[in-house]
Scaffold this motif. Structure first.
Motif, PDB file in Angstrom:
ATOM      1  N   SER A  64       0.826  -1.214   0.000  1.00 34.58           N
ATOM      2  CA  SER A  64       0.000   0.000   0.000  1.00 34.58           C
ATOM      3  C   SER A  64       0.858   1.261   0.000  1.00 34.58           C
ATOM      4  N   GLU A  65       2.057   1.172   0.554  1.00 37.86           N
ATOM      5  CA  GLU A  65       2.966   2.323   0.509  1.00 37.86           C
ATOM      6  C   GLU A  65       3.672   2.421  -0.846  1.00 37.86           C
ATOM      7  N   ASP A  66       3.993   1.279  -1.445  1.00 39.75           N
ATOM      8  CA  ASP A  66       4.729   1.259  -2.711  1.00 39.75           C
ATOM      9  C   ASP A  66       3.857   1.622  -3.912  1.00 39.75           C
ATOM     10  N   VAL A  67       2.566   1.352  -3.817  1.00 44.96           N
ATOM     11  CA  VAL A  67       1.693   1.531  -4.985  1.00 44.96           C
ATOM     12  C   VAL A  67       1.649   2.991  -5.445  1.00 44.96           C
ATOM     13  N   ILE A  68       1.776   3.921  -4.554  1.00 46.45           N
ATOM     14  CA  ILE A  68       1.735   5.343  -4.927  1.00 46.45           C
ATOM     15  C   ILE A  68       2.910   5.690  -5.842  1.00 46.45           C
ATOM     16  N   GLY A  69       4.094   5.283  -5.446  1.00 48.61           N
ATOM     17  CA  GLY A  69       5.273   5.552  -6.267  1.00 48.61           C
ATOM     18  C   GLY A  69       5.228   4.822  -7.599  1.00 48.61           C
ATOM     19  N   GLN A  70       4.658   3.621  -7.598  1.00 49.88           N
ATOM     20  CA  GLN A  70       4.568   2.867  -8.849  1.00 49.88           C
ATOM     21  C   GLN A  70       3.596   3.527  -9.818  1.00 49.88           C
ATOM     22  N   TRP A  71       2.474   4.037  -9.329  1.00 52.88           N
ATOM     23  CA  TRP A  71       1.541   4.748 -10.211  1.00 52.88           C
ATOM     24  C   TRP A  71       2.156   6.050 -10.710  1.00 52.88           C
ATOM     25  N   GLN A  72       2.954   6.715  -9.862  1.00 49.45           N
ATOM     26  CA  GLN A  72       3.642   7.922 -10.325  1.00 49.45           C
ATOM     27  C   GLN A  72       4.629   7.595 -11.441  1.00 49.45           C
ATOM     28  N   LEU A  73       5.346   6.471 -11.301  1.00 47.81           N
ATOM     29  CA  LEU A  73       6.261   6.050 -12.356  1.00 47.81           C
ATOM     30  C   LEU A  73       5.490   5.789 -13.647  1.00 47.81           C
ATOM     31  N   TRP A  74       4.328   5.128 -13.557  1.00 44.32           N
ATOM     32  CA  TRP A  74       3.515   4.866 -14.753  1.00 44.32           C
ATOM     33  C   TRP A  74       3.045   6.173 -15.382  1.00 44.32           C
ATOM     34  N   MET A  75       2.698   7.160 -14.532  1.00 48.27           N
ATOM     35  CA  MET A  75       2.267   8.451 -15.067  1.00 48.27           C
ATOM     36  C   MET A  75       3.411   9.115 -15.833  1.00 48.27           C
ATOM     37  N   TRP A  76       4.644   9.044 -15.319  1.00 49.85           N
ATOM     38  CA  TRP A  76       5.776   9.661 -15.997  1.00 49.85           C
ATOM     39  C   TRP A  76       6.108   8.926 -17.296  1.00 49.85           C
ATOM     40  N   ILE A  77       5.894   7.616 -17.315  1.00 48.96           N
ATOM     41  CA  ILE A  77       6.068   6.866 -18.558  1.00 48.96           C
ATOM     42  C   ILE A  77       5.054   7.356 -19.590  1.00 48.96           C
ATOM     43  N   ALA A  78       3.804   7.577 -19.160  1.00 48.04           N
ATOM     44  CA  ALA A  78       2.765   8.069 -20.062  1.00 48.04           C
ATOM     45  C   ALA A  78       3.093   9.477 -20.562  1.00 48.04           C
ATOM     46  N   VAL A  79       3.604  10.338 -19.692  1.00 52.75           N
ATOM     47  CA  VAL A  79       3.968  11.704 -20.093  1.00 52.75           C
ATOM     48  C   VAL A  79       5.119  11.663 -21.103  1.00 52.75           C
ATOM     49  N   ALA A  80       6.127  10.837 -20.840  1.00 51.89           N
ATOM     50  CA  ALA A  80       7.254  10.725 -21.772  1.00 51.89           C
ATOM     51  C   ALA A  80       6.782  10.181 -23.118  1.00 51.89           C
ATOM     52  N   SER A  81       5.869   9.224 -23.095  1.00 47.20           N
ATOM     53  CA  SER A  81       5.331   8.682 -24.349  1.00 47.20           C
ATOM     54  C   SER A  81       4.568   9.745 -25.119  1.00 47.20           C
ATOM     55  N   ALA A  82       3.818  10.586 -24.420  1.00 41.02           N
ATOM     56  CA  ALA A  82       3.080  11.657 -25.084  1.00 41.02           C
ATOM     57  C   ALA A  82       4.036  12.667 -25.724  1.00 41.02           C
TER      58      ALA A  82
END
Length: 142
Positions: A64-82
């Motif tokens: 539950s503590e790690d999931v926040i950072g993992q979703w942030q990493l996914w968001m940055w992957i999406a931003v870089a892809s855009a």
């Protein structure tokens, strides 16, 4: 349109395959309901909590503590892809104005008419005739 549909299919498929790899703690959280229910039942009844259950609860707390950072990493992957996508837009070729598309259509129609006219010149005037008559085969005579 067909190219965009394939691009969309590929992006969705890749996202479907890679989200569980990047946000790996989400699986732990989704599958944690029975463990949490067992822990709460043991705690409410005053029964001692087993070491295995305590370890599972620690894993859930960490997830539950790690999931926040993992979703942030996914968001940055999406931003870089855009951003990469934005820079590839000029590389796309095609007729983006209706005037150029109309000119292409007229040019294609003219070429088609020329080709049809060329084939009409070589068309024979007489339809081909069958040579000889085909008789049905009768097995009763043999």
């Amino acid at each position: 349109m067909a190219i965009w549909a394939w691009v969309l299919r590929i992006v969705v498929t890749l996202s479907f395959l890679f989200v569980p790899q990047v946000v790996s703690s989400l699986t732990t959280l989704i599958q944690s309901d029975p463990t949490v229910a067992e822990f709460e039942a043991a705690k409410a009844s005053g029964a001692p909590v087993s070491a295995e259950l305590s370890d599972q609860m620690a894993t859930i707390a960490t997830a539950s503590e790690d999931v926040i950072g993992q979703w942030q990493l996914w968001m940055w992957i999406a931003v870089a892809s855009a951003i990469v996508f934005i820079f590839t837009i000029p590389a796309l070729t095609g007729r983006w104005t209706t005037t150029k598309a109309h000119q292409d259509h007229e040019q294609h129609a003219a070429m088609r008419e020329q080709e049809l006219a060329r084939h009409q010149l070589h068309k024979p005037d007489v339809e081909p005739q069958l040579v000889g008559k085909i008789e049905p085969h009768n097995d009763a005579t043999t």
